[in-house]
Design an enzyme around this catalytic site. Structure first.
Site, short mmCIF file in Angstrom:
data_model
loop_
_atom_site.label_atom_id
_atom_site.label_comp_id
_atom_site.label_asym_id
_atom_site.label_seq_id
_atom_site.Cartn_x
_atom_site.Cartn_y
_atom_site.Cartn_z
N GLY A 78 73.63 -52.41 89.36
CA GLY A 78 74.14 -51.14 89.83
C GLY A 78 74.72 -51.28 91.23
O GLY A 78 74.54 -52.28 91.91
N THR A 82 79.19 -55.54 97.59
CA THR A 82 78.21 -56.03 98.56
C THR A 82 78.64 -57.40 99.05
O THR A 82 79.25 -58.18 98.31
CB THR A 82 76.80 -56.12 97.93
OG1 THR A 82 76.41 -54.83 97.47
CG2 THR A 82 75.78 -56.60 98.92
N PHE A 171 67.92 -57.32 96.22
CA PHE A 171 68.22 -56.80 97.56
C PHE A 171 68.85 -57.87 98.44
O PHE A 171 68.76 -59.07 98.17
CB PHE A 171 66.95 -56.27 98.22
CG PHE A 171 65.95 -57.33 98.62
CD1 PHE A 171 66.04 -57.99 99.83
CD2 PHE A 171 64.91 -57.66 97.76
CE1 PHE A 171 65.12 -58.96 100.20
CE2 PHE A 171 63.98 -58.64 98.12
CZ PHE A 171 64.09 -59.29 99.34
N CYS A 188 78.98 -51.09 100.07
CA CYS A 188 78.40 -50.16 99.09
C CYS A 188 79.23 -48.90 98.92
O CYS A 188 78.74 -47.87 98.46
CB CYS A 188 76.96 -49.81 99.46
SG CYS A 188 75.88 -51.26 99.54
#
Length: 243
Positions: A78, A82, A171, A188
């Site tokens: 999702g 990035t 992450f 993002c």
């Protein structure tokens, strides 16, 4: 081994190698051959495009990115675009959401609740280095606190994928990252806030290293997910049946 979180740290590896390693761990986790596993690593410069991303959020030209040796990968997590690069702690928590997890109600933990637990572990990691951090409603990730005219800054990005109740991706926590590289993208897809790092925000001197951040993150994942963290040297070691 349901109370154990295996920790694998392969160092700096290419994004393609990271995807391959993730895929192997996911297959083993789905088969029940291993328990929940946390990969902590570092990537050379790369841009990743999540399911909700648009190429318009890549600001740099293809020529510039090629000159800098920056790869682009379209992936199934999702989130939007990035950046990963040197000095950034990248974590891939491979969990079975049907397991014994904090806050689980029903047959499995929801993906959003899983993300909230990741955020909590990273907020505690920031706290370890003297940095107050927070969630912001509808803006997944971990953020610094606003101060005066200074808006919150993003210190960690999060994006996960779930298949057959097993998670992948995870992450990216900026530790000593060169934040100028974020100028290549709209991080993002958020235009009204900037990014920061442990190095810039921590009052600790000297600033935290990538390994110190990894040690803290691993310990806090164990704390938040209520697991004993056990380090292993390789996936092969994980796959060896216990005697």
């Amino acid at each position: 081994m349901s109370n154990v979180l295996h920790l694998l740290q392969p160092g700096r590896i290419s994004y393609a190698e990271g995807l391959r390693l993730q895929a192997e761990v996911v297959v083993a986790r789905k088969a029940g051959a291993i328990g929940d596993t946390l990969l902590l690593l570092e990537h050379p410069p790369v841009l990743t495009l999540g399911r909700n991303s648009t190429r318009a959020n890549i600001l740099a030209s293809d020529e510039l990115l090629a000159r800098k040796g920056v790869e682009i990968h379209e992936i199934n997590r999702g989130g939007d675009v990035t950046y990963h690069g040197p000095g950034q702690l990248v974590g891939y928590p491979i969990f079975d959401l049907r397991g014994d997890l904090p806050g689980k109600h029903g047959p499995h933990l929801g993906p959003v609740d899983f993300v909230r637990l990741i955020e909590e572990a990273l907020i505690l990691t920031c706290k370890d280095f003297g940095i107050p951090a927070q969630r912001i409603c509808k803006l997944t990730g971990v953020w610094t606190l606003a101060g005066g005219s200074i808006a919150e800054k993003k210190i960690a990005a999060i994006g996960v994928h779930v298949s057959q109740a097993v998670t992948s991706h995870g992450f990216a926590l900026n530790v000593t990252t060169d934040l100028r590289d974020f100028e290549w993208i709209v991080p993002c897809g958020i235009t009204d806030r900037t990014v920061t790092s442990l190095e810039l925000e921590s009052p600790q001197q000297p600033p935290p290293t990538l390994q110190q951040a990894a040690n803290s993150a691993a310990a806090n994942f164990g704390r938040v997910f209520q697991r004993q963290v056990l380090a292993v040297d390789s996936l092969e070691e994980l796959l060896v049946p216990a005697i």
